[in-house]
Design an enzyme around this catalytic site. Structure first.
Site, PDB file in Angstrom:
ATOM      1  N   THR A  86       2.238  -6.733   5.634  1.00  0.00           N
ATOM      2  CA  THR A  86       0.830  -6.693   6.291  1.00  0.00           C
ATOM      3  C   THR A  86      -0.178  -7.350   5.279  1.00  0.00           C
ATOM      4  OG1 THR A  86      -0.874  -4.976   6.779  1.00  0.00           O
ATOM      5  CG2 THR A  86       0.689  -4.439   4.974  1.00  0.00           C
TER       6      THR A  86
ATOM      7  N   TYR B 163      -1.011   2.777   2.529  1.00  0.00           N
ATOM      8  CA  TYR B 163      -0.114   2.263   3.464  1.00  0.00           C
ATOM      9  C   TYR B 163       0.217   0.698   2.787  1.00  0.00           C
ATOM     10  CZ  TYR B 163       0.587  -1.057   7.401  1.00  0.00           C
ATOM     11  OH  TYR B 163       1.243  -2.297   8.278  1.00  0.00           O
TER      12      TYR B 163
END
Length: 324
Positions: free
Chosen positions: A117, A141
């Site tokens: 990501t 995250y």
């Protein structure tokens, strides 16, 4: 072309990748615990129910199908939740990934394509984002994904693992043939939220109208999910042909503001999006977009959806058919 184990293949991006793998001649074998995935999205190969932390189940599936490659999408991906419940993210995203890598070692599978990501970069100071920029995630995250990227490098050096890490920007759009949808609970992606707001005439919240951008709203890089899927298929060929293990941004290189996005939704749905303006959210960058030049040069990847209207239209078509 052989079997590919797609971990998390019943989810939004994973299911689109399975369709692309099938079209390229591979057999996608989906391994998913269905916490967020949907079994009815598994259409192009066998489904195996299981959890990343179930070592015996992983061994059983890997031994049965003997995949030439693993694709790993099985991660929790809600930034706010990761701040409030980091243990959940460290257990699944980090411990689960290590369990998968060790199962691959036990079963002689040496190739993986990992769903990473842009959140691994954190708060960037220079645009467009390139792969050689520092990675300093600001939430659990993003940190969980960065830890796995580091593990891939270490496993490569120590055990000969061949890997590609795909750093997505804003995944968007849907299968233009209508065979796959987007069903998150809760839904946090801007495009489906805006489409549903236009269809139902409910309010869509715009967070921040005073950014230093042309129209005052935040700018993001939206990448069609089918283009993401194409890049993953290309990554297998890249590694098979001797390409060096590496990380790639998957981005279009162009940004779309929130107001531009809402205008595209209104054109696609044929109805206005009721808007509520709210203050900026902490941690939201004014602009975030990236160069995809490295993926173009090394993977031969060129996004086919570069116009926000075309991206939004593929999503609006599906939501019209499946939501009242």
């Amino acid at each position: 072309m052989g079997n590919v184990l797609v971990v998390g293949g019943a989810g939004y991006i994973g299911s689109h990748v399975c369709k692309a793998l099938h079209a390229a001649g591979y057999t996608p074998v989906v391994y998913d615990n269905l916490v967020y995935g949907h079994e009815d999205a598994v259409k192009w190969g066998p489904f195996e129910h299981g959890d990343l932390l179930d070592a015996a189940r992983l061994d059983e599936v890997l031994a049965r199908y003997r995949p030439s490659c693993v694709m790993h999408f099985a991660a929790y991906a809600y930034v706010g939740e990761s701040v409030n419940d980091p243990a959940k993210y460290y257990s699944n995203n980090i411990s689960g990934s290590f369990a998968l890598l060790d199962a691959m070692r036990r079963n002689g599978v040496d190739t993986i394509v990992f769903s990473s990501t842009c959140a691994t970069y954190g708060e960037v100071e220079t645009l467009p984002v390139s792969e050689d920029m520092p990675q300093a995630p600001v939430n659990p995250y993003g940190f969980s994904k960065l830890v796995v990227e580091h593990a891939l490098r270490d496993y490569g050096r120590a055990y000969g693992l061949k890997w590609v890490a795909m750093r997505y920007f804003n995944a968007a759009g849907l299968d233009p043939e209508g065979e796959l949808g987007e069903r998150h609970d809760p839904e946090t992606h801007a495009i489906p939220l805006a489409i549903l707001a236009a269809m139902r005439q409910t309010e869509f919240s715009v967070f921040g109208t005073d950014y230093d951008t042309p129209d005052g709203t935040a700018i993001r890089d939206y990448v069609h999910v089918c283009d993401l899927a194409d890049a993953h298929v290309r990554a297998i060929g890249y590694l098979r042909d001797g390409g060096r293990s590496d990380a790639f941004n998957l981005a279009t290189g162009r940004g779309t503001s929130v107001k531009e996005l809402l205008a595209a939704v209104e054109r696609a749905v044929g109805a206005p999006v009721p808007v509520t303006f709210a203050p900026r959210r902490e941690g939201d960058a004014p602009m975030l977009f990236a160069t995809g030049d490295k993926a173009r040069d090394k993977l031969g990847w060129t996004p086919q959806y570069t116009d926000i209207d075309a991206i939004v239209r593929t999503a609006a078509d599906w939501f019209r058919r499946h939501h009242n």
